[in-house]
Design a protein around this motif. Structure first.
Motif, PDB file in Angstrom:
ATOM      1  N   CYS A 105       0.861  -1.064   0.129  1.00  0.00           N
ATOM      2  CA  CYS A 105       0.089  -0.120   0.064  1.00  0.00           C
ATOM      3  C   CYS A 105       0.900   1.268  -0.010  1.00  0.00           C
ATOM      4  CB  CYS A 105      -0.914  -0.040   1.149  1.00  0.00           C
ATOM      5  SG  CYS A 105      -2.306   1.140   1.171  1.00  0.00           S
ATOM      6  N   ARG A 135     -10.508  -3.344   2.576  1.00  0.00           N
ATOM      7  CA  ARG A 135     -10.314  -1.753   2.060  1.00  0.00           C
ATOM      8  C   ARG A 135      -9.096  -1.697   1.478  1.00  0.00           C
ATOM      9  NH1 ARG A 135     -11.891   4.012   4.770  1.00  0.00           N
ATOM     10  NH2 ARG A 135     -10.757   5.228   3.385  1.00  0.00           N
ATOM     11  N   GLU A 179      -7.686  -1.226  -2.269  1.00  0.00           N
ATOM     12  CA  GLU A 179      -7.017  -0.028  -2.672  1.00  0.00           C
ATOM     13  C   GLU A 179      -5.580  -0.393  -3.275  1.00  0.00           C
ATOM     14  OE1 GLU A 179      -5.009   4.006  -0.376  1.00  0.00           O
ATOM     15  OE2 GLU A 179      -6.135   2.563   0.681  1.00  0.00           O
ATOM     16  N   LEU A 189      -6.802  -1.669  -7.017  1.00  0.00           N
ATOM     17  CA  LEU A 189      -7.759  -0.735  -7.629  1.00  0.00           C
ATOM     18  C   LEU A 189      -7.065   0.581  -7.944  1.00  0.00           C
ATOM     19  CD1 LEU A 189     -11.485  -1.549  -6.747  1.00  0.00           C
ATOM     20  CD2 LEU A 189      -9.860  -2.282  -8.539  1.00  0.00           C
ATOM     21  N   CYS A 190      -6.182   1.131  -6.880  1.00  0.00           N
ATOM     22  CA  CYS A 190      -5.820   2.676  -6.801  1.00  0.00           C
ATOM     23  C   CYS A 190      -4.311   2.559  -7.024  1.00  0.00           C
ATOM     24  CB  CYS A 190      -5.940   3.131  -5.582  1.00  0.00           C
ATOM     25  SG  CYS A 190      -8.098   3.218  -5.262  1.00  0.00           S
ATOM     26  N   LYS A 191      -3.496   1.361  -7.102  1.00  0.00           N
ATOM     27  CA  LYS A 191      -2.018   1.494  -7.301  1.00  0.00           C
ATOM     28  C   LYS A 191      -1.775   1.560  -8.751  1.00  0.00           C
ATOM     29  CE  LYS A 191      -1.064   2.332  -2.928  1.00  0.00           C
ATOM     30  NZ  LYS A 191      -0.537   3.650  -2.578  1.00  0.00           N
ATOM     31  N   SER A 192      -2.874   0.676  -9.477  1.00  0.00           N
ATOM     32  CA  SER A 192      -2.519   0.483 -10.827  1.00  0.00           C
ATOM     33  C   SER A 192      -1.253  -0.153 -11.337  1.00  0.00           C
ATOM     34  CB  SER A 192      -2.323   1.734 -11.697  1.00  0.00           C
ATOM     35  OG  SER A 192      -3.533   2.788 -11.518  1.00  0.00           O
ATOM     36  N   HIS A 226     -16.357  -1.795  -9.835  1.00  0.00           N
ATOM     37  CA  HIS A 226     -15.140  -1.333  -9.928  1.00  0.00           C
ATOM     38  C   HIS A 226     -15.024   0.301  -9.694  1.00  0.00           C
ATOM     39  CE1 HIS A 226     -12.332  -4.554 -11.564  1.00  0.00           C
ATOM     40  NE2 HIS A 226     -13.111  -5.060 -10.590  1.00  0.00           N
ATOM     41  N   GLN A 282     -13.752   2.275  -6.530  1.00  0.00           N
ATOM     42  CA  GLN A 282     -12.492   2.806  -6.785  1.00  0.00           C
ATOM     43  C   GLN A 282     -12.614   4.567  -6.208  1.00  0.00           C
ATOM     44  OE1 GLN A 282     -10.747   2.722 -10.910  1.00  0.00           O
ATOM     45  NE2 GLN A 282      -8.594   3.225 -10.127  1.00  0.00           N
ATOM     46  N   LEU A 293     -12.695   4.974  -2.758  1.00  0.00           N
ATOM     47  CA  LEU A 293     -11.615   4.593  -2.094  1.00  0.00           C
ATOM     48  C   LEU A 293     -10.427   5.847  -2.200  1.00  0.00           C
ATOM     49  CD1 LEU A 293     -10.532   1.120  -3.145  1.00  0.00           C
ATOM     50  CD2 LEU A 293     -11.071   1.800  -0.708  1.00  0.00           C
ATOM     51  N   THR A 294     -10.632   6.346  -3.364  1.00  0.00           N
ATOM     52  CA  THR A 294      -9.952   7.631  -3.665  1.00  0.00           C
ATOM     53  C   THR A 294     -10.528   8.898  -2.824  1.00  0.00           C
ATOM     54  OG1 THR A 294      -9.527   6.812  -5.882  1.00  0.00           O
ATOM     55  CG2 THR A 294      -8.939   9.261  -5.533  1.00  0.00           C
ATOM     56  N   HIS A 295     -11.633   9.088  -2.964  1.00  0.00           N
ATOM     57  CA  HIS A 295     -12.425  10.164  -2.222  1.00  0.00           C
ATOM     58  C   HIS A 295     -13.647   9.666  -1.342  1.00  0.00           C
ATOM     59  CE1 HIS A 295     -10.656  12.904  -5.162  1.00  0.00           C
ATOM     60  NE2 HIS A 295     -10.969  12.237  -6.103  1.00  0.00           N
TER      61      HIS A 295
END
Length: 213
Positions: free
Chosen positions: A25, A107, A111, A114-117, A172, A176, A179-181
């Motif tokens: 993370c 979570r 994260e 989906l958010c680290k790409s 998704h 996403q 998780l981002t906002h």
């Protein structure tokens, strides 16, 4: 003595998985090393290799530990027989979103996913590839949709594969975005309304198979 050794090994494995969540993370999957994970867990690098063949296997185990309960419930829902398929899809979807909102482990892993790409391109035995996990979820959702068609809840010419992928894209996107906002909306409180809106659209205007030309 044997039981104690086994318990200690299990405790070390759990500590490594906890450390992997923190390290991946913070640094991303690609940049993180097994040495980083070992240091975060307070063990030697050799201890990592005792439990996991490589970073791919560690990553897969970390993902499975967090997502397997949700995947298992989805598979059970897909294998259901005689129940209202749309109602089943509604309840399993609401429960999944609320679990993501309330469970820190789930979570954190989502994260990373989906958010680290970042996706590992290498797979190893026992370490499910992220794309394979997605495929399994889509297949399970499609089985529920096919049951809804058989029950007359959706038209016979509903494109079940496209519908399943559309639902996957919905989840998704929602996850996403949250998780981002996370300040944008209360995912736990909004879960049922979001799912109801999604399913209302599916029932009212499902994607149809194209007629052969």
């Amino acid at each position: 003595m044997v039981r104690r050794t086994r318990d200690e090994a299990l405790a070390t494995r759990e500590a490594l998985l906890d450390a992997a969540e923190r390290v991946f993370c913070a640094s991303g999957v690609t940049r993180a090393t097994l040495g980083d994970v070992a240091s975060a867990a307070g063990v030697t690098r050799g201890a990592v290799y005792w439990h996991f063949r490589d970073k791919g296997e560690l990553f897969g185990a970390m993902c499975s530990r967090a997502t397997l309960p949700m995947q298992s419930r989805l598979e059970q829902a897909a294998d259901g027989d005689g129940d209202d398929a749309i109602a089943t899809l509604r309840e399993v979807s609401v429960r999944a979103l609320r679990e993501i909102a309330s469970d820190p482990r789930t979570r954190a892993v989502l994260e990373i996913l989906l958010c680290k790409s970042e996706r590992l391109t290498q797979t190893t035995d026992g370490a499910p590839h992220v794309d394979e996990m997605d495929r399994q979820c889509v297949c399970a959702v499609e089985r529920i949709i096919l049951r809804a068609i058989a029950q007359g809840r959706l038209p016979a010419d509903t494109d079940s594969n496209l519908a399943a992928h559309l639902l996957q894209a919905f989840f998704h996107g929602v996850i996403q975005l949250w998780l981002t906002h996370p300040e944008a909306f209360d995912l736990n409180a909004a879960a049922r309304a979001m799912v109801e809106t999604m399913l209302a659209g599916l029932v009212a205007a499902p994607p149809r198979r194209c007629a052969a030309v």
